[in-house]
Design an enzyme around this catalytic site. Structure first.
Site, short mmCIF file in Angstrom:
data_model
loop_
_atom_site.label_atom_id
_atom_site.label_comp_id
_atom_site.label_asym_id
_atom_site.label_seq_id
_atom_site.Cartn_x
_atom_site.Cartn_y
_atom_site.Cartn_z
N HIS A 178 -60.10 -16.59 -21.26
CA HIS A 178 -59.66 -15.33 -20.64
C HIS A 178 -58.26 -14.95 -21.10
O HIS A 178 -57.39 -15.80 -21.20
CB HIS A 178 -59.68 -15.48 -19.12
N SER A 179 -58.07 -13.67 -21.40
CA SER A 179 -56.75 -13.09 -21.67
C SER A 179 -56.00 -13.86 -22.77
O SER A 179 -56.46 -13.95 -23.90
CB SER A 179 -55.95 -13.05 -20.36
N TYR A 180 -54.85 -14.46 -22.43
CA TYR A 180 -54.06 -15.18 -23.43
C TYR A 180 -54.81 -16.40 -23.96
O TYR A 180 -54.54 -16.87 -25.07
CB TYR A 180 -52.72 -15.62 -22.83
N GLY B 13 -57.71 -16.30 -25.06
CA GLY B 13 -58.37 -15.83 -26.28
C GLY B 13 -57.45 -15.90 -27.48
O GLY B 13 -57.88 -16.26 -28.59
N ALA C 242 -56.43 -11.42 -25.30
CA ALA C 242 -55.15 -10.89 -25.79
C ALA C 242 -54.94 -11.16 -27.28
O ALA C 242 -53.86 -10.89 -27.80
CB ALA C 242 -54.00 -11.51 -24.99
#
Length: 391
Positions: free
Chosen positions: A261-263, A265, A292
């Site tokens: 998820h998010s960072y 990635g 991100a």
């Protein structure tokens, strides 16, 4: 004179309301008078109401500190769920840690390293979230299912996966700095005023200052700390790489699945930059949620980009219905709607879609391998038949 003008302009009664209490908060959910109900929602044990951030009006910093104190309790609560509900155990990092060294940890299911078939690796975003969490805000204000990784872990175990829960933000040891005493102020230059007049003036100004600050709030001084990074785990990117080298690459699973998820990635793409061939050989599919990463800024290879197009999917925040294909922004993994415009909800909203994606990719891979095996058997059978006829 300036101080007197300020005092005249400011409503001291209003300032008195802003006295900041000490940063002393409860240490348990029970002391906070909150508990999770049967639906995983945090509720006040007496009123049944959701958590209230503004416990004291006009004291934002104090309210924020109170929220952070509750957040630390939530972190420990989630750790307990991982251990008791999911039967997971901690693995300390670095694996060769020495005494008194800063350490971190990840969580492993009992068969994380021995499961011969499937392994799921979970990586959250940046910030205050620790192992087992997607978003602290969701845990406190919505429920455990949407804010934690517990539903993903539970379902993965039910479907025969081993599970690794990473902890990319637990990457330093925070120590309180020793107090540093300021030297006494140097004496001021002598004044031409008579000593008696100067003393009366100083007393008058000093009294005004004392009255002013007694009426105004006395902000609590925050403790100064220093951070000692965990060796080879000092950032999310280092952590993901370290766990890959020391755990994932040594796991028995034939098929590795990654959800980030998010960072997280971005950290996964950095892993591909560092271990491209290993990831391609071991990873079966990668699910990203509002990732991100940026393949241009991270300078990924053409081979990585092509592989991501075939093996990754990114569920992003969007007003479109869940799983609606979206225009690609970069030539990497396909983008589909997570069915929500809230960044922190993208993982939970994509829950069923992600497991369906994993199943479809694995099924396609197994079908392809079955065809290849069949072709090999047919070729060998034909070869033996021809040889027999020749004889």
């Amino acid at each position: 004179m300036m101080l007197y003008i300020i005092m005249m302009l400011i409503d001291l009664d209003e300032l008195m309301k802003k006295d900041e209490p000490p940063f002393t908060f409860p240490k348990t959910l029970e002391e906070f008078e909150y508990a999770f109900n049967e639906y995983g929602q945090l509720r006040h044990i007496k009123t049944g109401e959701p958590f209230v951030f503004n416990a004291r009006e006009d004291l934002h910093r104090w309210n924020q500190k109170r929220y952070e104190a509750l957040g630390e309790i939530i972190t420990q609560y989630v750790y307990e769920l991982l251990e008791k509900k999911c039967n997971m155990t901690k693995a300390i990092l670095p694996v060769d840690t020495t005494e008194d060294e800063a350490t971190s940890f990840i969580y492993l299911s009992p068969d994380a390293l021995s499961n011969p078939s499937k392994l799921l690796v979970l990586v959250q975003g940046s910030g205050v979230v620790r192992a087992g969490q997607w978003a602290r805000r969701l845990i406190i204000n919505q429920d455990l299912d949407s804010g934690t990784q517990i539903p993903f872990i539970t379902r993965a175990i039910e479907e025969g996966y081993g599970v690794m829960v990473l902890n990319p933000n637990e990457n330093y040891l925070e120590l309180e700095k020793p107090a540093i005493f300021s030297p006494l102020p140097s004496p001021t230059e002598p004044s031409d005023e008579p000593a008696e007049k100067r003393e009366r003036k100083d007393d008058k100004e000093g009294k005004k200052k004392r009255e002013f600050y007694e009426k105004y709030r006395n902000p609590q001084k925050e403790t100064e700390t220093e951070r000692i990074p965990v060796r080879e785990n000092g950032s999310s990117e280092e952590h993901v790489l370290y766990v890959w080298d020391h755990f994932v690459s040594k796991a028995a699973a034939k098929n590795v699945f990654i959800m980030a998820h998010s960072y997280g990635g971005l950290s996964f793409v950095e892993l591909m930059n560092q271990r491209e061939m290993q990831v391609k050989n071991r990873a079966c599919a990668v699910a990203l949620t509002d990732s991100a990463h940026n393949i241009w800024l991270q300078e990924t290879s053409k081979g990585t980009q092509d592989w991501m197009q075939q093996h990754c999917s990114n569920w992003v925040s969007s007003p479109e219905p869940l799983d609606t294909p979206l225009d690609p922004m970069l030539p990497d993994c396909p983008r589909v709607s997570a069915g929500t415009e809230r960044h922190e909800l993208t993982s939970w909203m994509s829950f069923n879609s992600i497991f369906r994606f994993f199943s479809e990719v694995l099924e396609a891979k197994e079908d392809e391998e079955a065809v290849e095996t069949s072709n090999i058997v047919t070729t060998r059978s034909s070869s033996l038949k021809n040889k027999h006829q020749d004889l």
